[in-house]
Enzyme design. Sequence first.
Site, PDB file in Angstrom:
ATOM      1  N   THR A   1       0.819  -1.212   0.000  1.00 58.71           N
ATOM      2  CA  THR A   1       0.000   0.000   0.000  1.00 58.71           C
ATOM      3  C   THR A   1       0.849   1.256   0.000  1.00 58.71           C
ATOM      4  O   THR A   1       0.431   2.298  -0.505  1.00 58.71           O
ATOM      5  CB  THR A   1      -0.942  -0.032   1.220  1.00 58.71           C
ATOM      6  OG1 THR A   1      -1.888  -1.073   1.003  1.00 58.71           O
ATOM      7  CG2 THR A   1      -1.691   1.270   1.408  1.00 58.71           C
TER       8      THR A   1
ATOM      9  N   SER B   1       1.349  -7.741  -0.782  1.00 57.61           N
ATOM     10  CA  SER B   1       2.069  -8.718   0.049  1.00 57.61           C
ATOM     11  C   SER B   1       1.224  -9.928   0.426  1.00 57.61           C
ATOM     12  O   SER B   1       1.759 -10.920   0.920  1.00 57.61           O
ATOM     13  CB  SER B   1       2.648  -8.056   1.295  1.00 57.61           C
ATOM     14  OG  SER B   1       1.671  -7.844   2.286  1.00 57.61           O
TER      15      SER B   1
ATOM     16  N   THR C   1       1.663  -4.110   4.229  1.00 59.16           N
ATOM     17  CA  THR C   1       1.473  -4.340   5.666  1.00 59.16           C
ATOM     18  C   THR C   1       0.905  -5.735   5.968  1.00 59.16           C
ATOM     19  O   THR C   1       1.091  -6.261   7.052  1.00 59.16           O
ATOM     20  CB  THR C   1       0.509  -3.305   6.289  1.00 59.16           C
ATOM     21  OG1 THR C   1      -0.778  -3.439   5.673  1.00 59.16           O
ATOM     22  CG2 THR C   1       1.032  -1.896   6.135  1.00 59.16           C
TER      23      THR C   1
HETATM   24  C1  SIN Z   1      -0.218  -5.301   0.988  1.00 56.52           C
HETATM   25  O1  SIN Z   1      -0.004  -5.899   2.047  1.00 56.52           O
HETATM   26  O2  SIN Z   1       0.561  -5.375   0.032  1.00 56.52           O
HETATM   27  C2  SIN Z   1      -1.466  -4.494   0.815  1.00 56.52           C
HETATM   28  C3  SIN Z   1      -1.962  -3.933   2.072  1.00 56.52           C
HETATM   29  C4  SIN Z   1      -1.021  -2.937   2.709  1.00 56.52           C
HETATM   30  O3  SIN Z   1       0.134  -2.752   2.364  1.00 56.52           O
HETATM   31  O4  SIN Z   1      -1.515  -2.273   3.668  1.00 56.52           O
END
Ligand code: SIN
Length: 333
Positions: A16, A63, A96
């Site tokens: 994100t 992720s 995240t």
């Molecule tokens: C991810 O984990 O790639 C998408 C969600 C985020 O980064 O908050």
Amino acid sequence: MSVLLPRIVVLATGGTIAGSSANPASSAHYQAATVPVSQLVQAVPALADVARVEAEQVAQVDSKDMMFDLWRMLAARIGYWSAQDDVAGIVITHGTDTLEETAMFLHLTQACPLPVVMTAAMRPSTSLSADGPLNLLDAVRVAASPVAVGKGALVVLNQQIHAARDVVKAHTSAVDAFHSPVAGPLGFVQDTYVHFSRTPGPDQAPRLPVPAAWPLVEIVASYAQPGRVGIDAMVAAGVLGFVVAAAGNGSVHETLTAALVDAAACGVAVARSSRTGAGHVAIPAPPRPAGGVFVSAGDLNPYKARVLLLLALAGDPSLGRDAARLQALFERY
Ligand code: SIN
């Protein structure tokens, strides 16, 4: 006389923090992993006052789709950059959602003498009040700080510094989603002040090798009236280890226990973690685990415990037959 700023390398993997949306007012509906790292760095002019920043786009993924190949690639890029004479630290941008697993992988595998600092964002880069730019700046500040040397892999978000081993995502959307539920944060960043209130735990164990081949290790959960078909099928498919997201202080439903005892009899490693989200699962008293009293994953949540079990079984696939050694491993890392 101008002072040469430290050289910091940013390895970008997506998430994100690199997300974008046509609607800046929305922080929930966006596309993760779309903005190149060069653009993320350019968006934070203050970085130029902290470090000579170089950026490499290692991947561009959400992720949730993390794969072992990317972990291996990250480890290789950390190895490459940390061998360059004048690199002072490495920052990794990440989604995240599974950051806590990659953080655990880095904690267990990286003997890198330089600070290795992960960061991320809860809001996409195009959002009103995006948190990525400050998180990136703070992560670079920590990576460039002499006080971060020798602290192991770190995670910096929301002005807090966490040990990569301990940190978990504990909220779906809040900007302060990351916590270290048992140990607490290591420190904080306030503008240019990088402060560690404590050093990470007393783990002096050697780091584990990045596997060439990864064993099958799965997570199963204990809940009301579980079935055992999944466990039996996974054992038949060659699973070498299970982490149980157990109830409370490591309690496993009797139906699952029966299936897992059968699995353990075939040499499958079984570790109990807790589905509560915080606390230490009681370690079985000596004599060490046998017959249904499976080893404790300590304070590692199921996802982090799985990473340790993956690396341990990659090194020694017979570990499931030696519960005392398996327990010692969970107590060591
Ligand atoms: C991810 O984990 O790639 C998408 C969600 C985020 O980064 O908050």
